[in-house]
Design a protein around this motif. Structure first.
Motif, PDB file in Angstrom:
ATOM      1  N   GLU A 124       1.061  -1.271  -0.007  1.00  0.00           N
ATOM      2  CA  GLU A 124       0.085  -0.058   0.013  1.00  0.00           C
ATOM      3  C   GLU A 124       1.050   1.345   0.005  1.00  0.00           C
ATOM      4  O   GLU A 124       1.201   1.798   1.067  1.00  0.00           O
ATOM      5  CB  GLU A 124      -0.645  -0.057   1.143  1.00  0.00           C
ATOM      6  CG  GLU A 124      -1.869  -1.170   1.235  1.00  0.00           C
ATOM      7  CD  GLU A 124      -3.148  -0.783   0.543  1.00  0.00           C
ATOM      8  OE1 GLU A 124      -3.312   0.362   0.076  1.00  0.00           O
ATOM      9  OE2 GLU A 124      -4.105  -1.665   0.339  1.00  0.00           O
ATOM     10  N   HIS A 153      -0.735   4.616   1.661  1.00  0.00           N
ATOM     11  CA  HIS A 153      -1.374   4.392   2.807  1.00  0.00           C
ATOM     12  C   HIS A 153      -0.629   5.352   3.918  1.00  0.00           C
ATOM     13  O   HIS A 153       0.468   5.159   4.009  1.00  0.00           O
ATOM     14  CB  HIS A 153      -1.219   2.825   3.312  1.00  0.00           C
ATOM     15  CG  HIS A 153      -2.305   2.531   4.518  1.00  0.00           C
ATOM     16  ND1 HIS A 153      -1.959   3.008   5.784  1.00  0.00           N
ATOM     17  CD2 HIS A 153      -3.558   1.875   4.521  1.00  0.00           C
ATOM     18  CE1 HIS A 153      -3.226   2.584   6.440  1.00  0.00           C
ATOM     19  NE2 HIS A 153      -4.081   2.032   5.544  1.00  0.00           N
ATOM     20  N   ARG A 171      -5.583  -5.763   6.482  1.00  0.00           N
ATOM     21  CA  ARG A 171      -5.162  -4.366   5.525  1.00  0.00           C
ATOM     22  C   ARG A 171      -3.364  -4.734   5.518  1.00  0.00           C
ATOM     23  O   ARG A 171      -2.823  -4.169   6.322  1.00  0.00           O
ATOM     24  CB  ARG A 171      -5.431  -3.212   5.816  1.00  0.00           C
ATOM     25  CG  ARG A 171      -5.064  -2.203   4.619  1.00  0.00           C
ATOM     26  CD  ARG A 171      -5.694  -2.357   3.407  1.00  0.00           C
ATOM     27  NE  ARG A 171      -5.683  -1.437   2.718  1.00  0.00           N
ATOM     28  CZ  ARG A 171      -6.752  -0.607   2.346  1.00  0.00           C
ATOM     29  NH1 ARG A 171      -7.895  -0.517   2.944  1.00  0.00           N
ATOM     30  NH2 ARG A 171      -6.600   0.640   1.507  1.00  0.00           N
ATOM     31  N   TRP A 201       0.754  -5.008   9.023  1.00  0.00           N
ATOM     32  CA  TRP A 201      -0.635  -4.813   8.733  1.00  0.00           C
ATOM     33  C   TRP A 201      -1.476  -4.107   9.849  1.00  0.00           C
ATOM     34  O   TRP A 201      -0.928  -4.019  10.806  1.00  0.00           O
ATOM     35  CB  TRP A 201      -1.217  -6.281   8.558  1.00  0.00           C
ATOM     36  CG  TRP A 201      -1.283  -7.016   9.536  1.00  0.00           C
ATOM     37  CD1 TRP A 201      -1.964  -7.010  10.605  1.00  0.00           C
ATOM     38  CD2 TRP A 201      -0.371  -8.331   9.630  1.00  0.00           C
ATOM     39  NE1 TRP A 201      -1.605  -8.039  11.583  1.00  0.00           N
ATOM     40  CE2 TRP A 201      -0.778  -8.942  11.005  1.00  0.00           C
ATOM     41  CE3 TRP A 201       0.362  -8.891   8.909  1.00  0.00           C
ATOM     42  CZ2 TRP A 201      -0.158 -10.129  11.544  1.00  0.00           C
ATOM     43  CZ3 TRP A 201       0.926  -9.923   9.403  1.00  0.00           C
ATOM     44  CH2 TRP A 201       0.910 -10.674  10.595  1.00  0.00           C
ATOM     45  N   ARG A 234      -5.675  -3.896  11.432  1.00  0.00           N
ATOM     46  CA  ARG A 234      -7.123  -4.450  11.119  1.00  0.00           C
ATOM     47  C   ARG A 234      -7.793  -3.666  12.060  1.00  0.00           C
ATOM     48  O   ARG A 234      -7.483  -3.100  13.249  1.00  0.00           O
ATOM     49  CB  ARG A 234      -6.893  -5.762  11.417  1.00  0.00           C
ATOM     50  CG  ARG A 234      -6.658  -6.149  12.631  1.00  0.00           C
ATOM     51  CD  ARG A 234      -7.029  -7.810  13.005  1.00  0.00           C
ATOM     52  NE  ARG A 234      -8.675  -7.863  12.762  1.00  0.00           N
ATOM     53  CZ  ARG A 234      -9.281  -9.023  12.766  1.00  0.00           C
ATOM     54  NH1 ARG A 234      -8.732 -10.243  13.101  1.00  0.00           N
ATOM     55  NH2 ARG A 234     -10.389  -9.294  12.604  1.00  0.00           N
ATOM     56  N   SER A 267      -8.663   0.558   7.044  1.00  0.00           N
ATOM     57  CA  SER A 267      -8.243  -0.691   7.576  1.00  0.00           C
ATOM     58  C   SER A 267      -9.093  -1.681   6.788  1.00  0.00           C
ATOM     59  O   SER A 267      -9.331  -3.016   7.228  1.00  0.00           O
ATOM     60  CB  SER A 267      -8.622  -0.885   8.922  1.00  0.00           C
ATOM     61  OG  SER A 267     -10.042  -0.807   9.486  1.00  0.00           O
ATOM     62  N   SER A 323      -7.528  -6.158   2.651  1.00  0.00           N
ATOM     63  CA  SER A 323      -6.925  -5.889   1.409  1.00  0.00           C
ATOM     64  C   SER A 323      -7.607  -6.629   0.111  1.00  0.00           C
ATOM     65  O   SER A 323      -7.704  -6.065  -1.080  1.00  0.00           O
ATOM     66  CB  SER A 323      -5.441  -6.574   1.333  1.00  0.00           C
ATOM     67  OG  SER A 323      -4.602  -5.891   2.182  1.00  0.00           O
ATOM     68  N   SER A 360     -10.501  -3.823  -0.264  1.00  0.00           N
ATOM     69  CA  SER A 360     -10.088  -2.349  -0.516  1.00  0.00           C
ATOM     70  C   SER A 360     -10.007  -2.188  -2.014  1.00  0.00           C
ATOM     71  O   SER A 360      -9.966  -2.843  -2.917  1.00  0.00           O
ATOM     72  CB  SER A 360      -8.795  -2.267   0.243  1.00  0.00           C
ATOM     73  OG  SER A 360      -7.711  -2.781  -0.549  1.00  0.00           O
TER      74      SER A 360
END
Length: 981
Positions: free
Chosen positions: A179, A182, A213, A241, A243, A286, A289, A292
């Motif tokens: 990401e 992000h 994520r 990650w 979440r 969040s 993945s 998203s």
């Protein structure tokens, strides 16, 4: 020191007392060195990722019931300082599980599980408290081994996101950004992370991108995937990650096994962003993945608001997508429409729309033409729209550009005219003609002329010629110049199309004195390309032009004109030239042409009265010489002409060696001698048979000497015995000093002790002394390692017989030093250390007295063999790894008499030297070791002399050495080193 941060509120004070009472706070800073703390401080960010909405408090928990990572104290220290330095949070560190009582957890906004392992507690109530803490809207952060906990409590693994399942990699790896845009990945700037750490893989469950994520993961394209222990088959090795868990937030990062991870500035910023997400201050998506939006969709959304100076990461992602789409025809249309949407969106910034135009220049098709054509009237975007249109193929673009001509004026019109010219479509010429009129303004008119020249072709040529004729003898220099340049461009196009007749016609017309100098020079270049035969007389006329630019350009053209007939014409012309400068220029042209048809002309010039011409002609024969020049050059070489001798050796004529061999049987002794010598210098090994015949049977002594000498040169370089035998045969019969000198000089490369003996008699022969001495020095240096004593004796004989030749004297000393480079080093050492002082760096310790200097009792140890490198250098890091310390070496030098000696010291870093208790040298430096860096002269007393060295260490290598020599720098006898009793 790790501790809790002072908290102002009354409730917090009560809790601190409770923490101390229950022993929740873990004071572990004693396990963290000052150096490590400083590294952490140097790496810390100064500000939070986002200012917290309210004061935040976090619990750092690092209890281990399984494997305990040595980095835990460093990690705890770093996490405390991270909050303290940025103001993002205040931290309490604990390894007491009672901290998970409900009332105890209330004060915290997030919990950081730092490398905790095993089943941390069994109490179900405490477990429920932890789950409820997060579900209720607070946060939890896991670092590295936080997934190596509570295997018997599935709710924990589900909340954290995964369970540990081995670490196949502990090496330098590449971590990719799943990401890039992000906010928790902002510190990476879109670039992969290359780092050395222990990389985890996770069990198949509960890990899932349907729940998490994923922010970072292992780049398997740049990783050794043949490592033992790899269990996953999906190439999915997540590293970081987030979440959602109930109303709460989870952040996990598996980096954190090695201590240096906690002073890596980028990782600390990643931790900080994750912690601030967990505390609720940093908003971050969040969404798992798998659900998203794609990275490219995120990039498009972010790109629409892009301004110059912002991060280019969204643009980079889109550009990469476009480049990848170009490789797959099924994706190009979709990518084009995506970029068109950015361009058409009125809310997109100008910077974003300019970027979209650049991408359409790569991927655009007819679908983009109308949108781009509309922008031709947009003052802000017209330039980039033209840039895109110029690179999109097809008639639709040409039609749109021509149609735009009548709707534009000023700079916008000029831009479209130039774009039409760059596209070079012949059908556009007539549409451009109207804009050539001066009535449109000078800039528009000249740009139209330039564009028509770029388009080219017969129609363009006709229009430009007509316009040029109409200019007549006017004073409109800029217009005439522009028309002529455009015609030259058309002629160049004809040459590329192999239409030399049409090209030559234009070039010839423009090679007229009425045109500017640069036009005429370009025209002449064109005539050379299109009609070389017509070019030659024009070039000859220019050779003596007073303008040096004309002369230099003409010379280059003559070098490139093809054909032997050109060479012969140049030689004929040269014979009529009277100027030495002019003659030298033609010689240079002929040499660069490399045509051997000029050989005879060069031979004639070798008798010229002008020294410069003679030299230039002789040297030109290296490239131009053939059979006819062998004897003349050999005659001159025999008379002592070194230039002729060098030319014979360097000539490039491919059959030269055979021609020389043929001449050896029917030439004068002087010629035969020179040619025999030449075969050796040219490494003509295939002609050794005839040289051998001459060496043994030629009636002329000089020829036999030359033949033996060449045979020696051609002999196997590794067979020193054979080479020396041949040279001795030559020397035995040589009756001329120059031949003797040549043979002695050739012995310099013979690796044989007999050479050293052979040279001695010649050391007293004035004419041969320097050559013999040079040979002695060279051979002694070559064989010194295998034949030490003979080589040293030979050089010492040289040194004792040299008078005022300082250069040879220094050369002999250097060779002697090379032979003795492993001698004279002290090898018997005792060591004491290391010694440190808080707050002092390595170079600051040289003047601080430690026990070995002040006669207090010390623990000395014998320096082990593995710490003595190459039997010369003491490697103290083998004894004591570390930095910012010092150590001591001591030994005893036993001398058979009082004497002055030379001491050569090398150190990394600073060094101080005591001899018999007195400081005799000190050098406070930071440096790498070089043998003999510091040279001092000291006096030894008869008997035992105590030597001590102090060596400081600032970082990196830590070494020292000491060599003793006599005062002249030669090997010292009568002194030995021994360990102190």
């Amino acid at each position: 020191m790790i501790t809790f941060v002072t908290i102002i509120s009354y409730t917090t004070r009560i809790f601190i007392v409770l923490c101390i009472t229950l022993n929740w706070v873990s004071f572990t800073s004693a396990q963290v060195t000052d150096e490590q703390i400083q590294k952490i401080r140097d790496a810390l960010p100064d500000e939070p990722v986002i200012a917290p909405d309210q004061p935040r408090k976090v619990l750092i928990f690092s209890l281990c019931k399984g494997f305990r990572h040595s980095c835990i104290p460093v990690g705890n220290e770093a996490l405390v300082l991270l909050g303290e330095n940025t103001g993002a949070y205040e931290a309490v560190v604990s390894e007491d599980s009672s901290v998970f009582q409900r009332e105890s957890l209330e004060i915290f906004d997030a919990i950081i599980i730092n490398n905790a392992t095993g089943t941390l507690f069994e109490d179900r109530k405490l477990k429920d408290n932890l789950l409820q803490f997060v579900r209720s809207g607070k946060g939890i952060v896991g670092i590295h081994a936080a997934t190596d906990c509570f295997y018997d409590w599935s709710e924990y693994g589900f909340m954290m996101g995964a369970y540990f399942d081995g670490h196949p990699w502990h090496e330098k790896v590449t971590i990719k950004l799943d990401e890039p845009l992000h906010p928790i990945n902002a510190m990476f700037g879109g670039s992969p992370l290359i780092i050395t750490d222990e990389i985890y893989q996770f069990q198949q469950e509960p890990y899932s991108r349907d729940l998490l994520r994923v922010l970072l993961s292992l780049d398997t394209q740049h990783t050794d995937m043949k490592k033992t222990g790899i269990k996953r088959t999906d190439d999915d090795f997540a590293v970081s990650w987030i979440r959602s868990f109930g109303k709460g937030r989870v952040f996990y990062c598996s980096l954190g096994h090695r201590e240096e991870i906690f002073w890596n500035p980028t990782i600390l910023q990643h931790y900080l962003a994750g912690i601030q997400y967990a505390t609720g201050d940093l908003p971050a998506d969040s969404t798992p993945s798998s659900e998203s939006s794609t990275v490219i969709q995120q990039a498009v959304s972010a790109a629409s608001s892009y301004q110059y100076g912002d991060s280019r990461l969204p643009l980079t992602i889109i550009a990469d997508h476009v480049r990848n789409a170009l490789k797959d025809d099924t994706q190009t249309d979709q990518a084009e429409l995506m970029v068109l949407d950015l361009l058409r969106d009125s809310d997109s910034t100008t910077a974003c729309r300019e970027f979209a135009c650049r991408q359409l220049s790569l991927i655009g098709s007819n679908a983009s033409v109308s949108t781009l054509a509309e922008l031709l009237r947009n003052n802000e975007l017209a330039h980039m729209a033209r840039y895109a249109l110029q690179r999109i193929p097809g008639d639709k673009v040409d039609d749109a550009l021509v149609e735009a001509l009548n709707r534009l004026e000023g700079e916008l019109l000029i831009g479209v005219i130039n774009t039409i010219g760059e596209r070079g479509q012949a059908e556009s010429v007539l549409s451009m003609r109207q804009f050539m009129s001066a009535n449109n303004g000078e800039e528009v008119s000249l740009d139209a002329v330039n564009a028509i020249g770029k388009i080219g072709g017969p129609s363009a040529e006709k229009i430009l010629r007509t316009e040029l004729d109409q200019c007549g003898n006017t004073d409109d220099v800029s217009r005439i110049d522009a028309l002529a340049c455009s015609l030259l461009r058309i002629a160049d196009q004809y040459v590329q199309e192999d239409d030399y007749t049409s090209a030559a016609e234009i070039y010839t017309d423009l090679y007229d004195s009425k045109y500017a100098l640069h036009i005429r020079q370009s025209a002449l270049r064109g005539i050379v390309q299109s009609d070389p035969q017509a070019a030659f007389p024009l070039l000859i006329q220019r050779l003596d032009d007073p303008d040096s630019v004309w002369r230099g350009m003409t010379a280059s053209f003559l070098v490139d004109l093809p054909g032997e007939h050109v060479t012969r014409k140049l030689c004929t012309y040269m014979s009529s030239v009277t100027s030495s400068e002019h003659t030298l220029m033609i010689i240079d042209i002929l040499k660069r042409r490399g045509d051997r048809a000029a050989e005879n002309s060069m031979l004639q010039l070798m008798d010229n009265s002008d020294l410069d011409i003679r030299l230039a002609a002789t040297l030109a024969l290296i490239q131009l010489g053939g059979n006819d020049c062998i004897v003349p050059l050999a005659q001159r070489a025999a008379q002592g002409d070194s230039t002729a001798q060098n030319v014979l050796c360097e000539m490039t004529y491919p059959e030269l060696d055979q021609s020389i061999s043929n001449l050896l049987t029917h030439s004068s002794p002087e010629i035969r001698s020179e040619l025999a010598q030449t075969l050796g210098a040219r490494q003509a090994v295939q002609h050794r048979k005839i040289l051998n015949e001459m060496a043994h049977h030629d009636p002329a002594t000089s020829v036999r000497v030359a033949a033996f000498h060449s045979l020696a040169i051609l002999s196997d370089r590794d067979n020193a015995e054979h080479k020396l035998t041949l040279l001795l045969q030559a020397l035995k019969i040589a009756d001329q000093t120059d031949q003797q000198r040549m043979i002695l000089q050739s012995m310099r490369s013979v690796r044989h002790t007999d050479v050293l003996l052979l040279m001695k008699p010649y050391h007293s022969v004035i004419e041969l002394k320097d050559t013999a001495v040079n040979t002695t020095i060279n051979v002694a240096r070559l064989i010194g390692d295998e034949h030490r004593d003979e080589s040293i004796n030979a050089i010492q004989h040289v040194l004792s017989n040299l008078d005022e030749n300082e250069a040879l004297y220094e050369k002999a000393l250097d060779a002697l030093d090379h032979i003795q480079r492993h001698e004279g080093f002290i090898t018997q050492w005792m060591y004491a250390g290391p010694y440190v002082k808080d707050g002092y760096k390595g170079n600051e310790l040289l003047d601080i007295a430690f026990p070995p200097e002040i006669d207090t009792e010390n623990t000395w140890q014998i320096l082990p063999e593995d710490a003595l490198v190459d039997n010369r250098i003491c490697d103290l890091r083998i004894m004591t790894p570390g930095s910012h310390c010092c150590g001591y070496l001591k030994t005893v030098l036993v001398s058979d008499q009082a004497r002055s000696i030379r001491m050569e010291i090398g150190s990394d870093d600073g060094v101080k030297v005591w001899l018999n208790g007195e400081i005799v040298h000190a050098n406070d430096v930071e440096r790498g070791l070089t043998i003999g860096q510091d040279v001092i002269t000291v006096t030894l007393k008869e008997g035992h002399n105590h030597l001590m060295l102090k060596i400081t260490q600032g970082g990196g290598d830590w070494q020292a050495c000491c060599r003793i020599r006599d005062s002249n720098g030669l090997t010292l006898s009568g002194v030995e080193d021994k360990l102190p009793e």
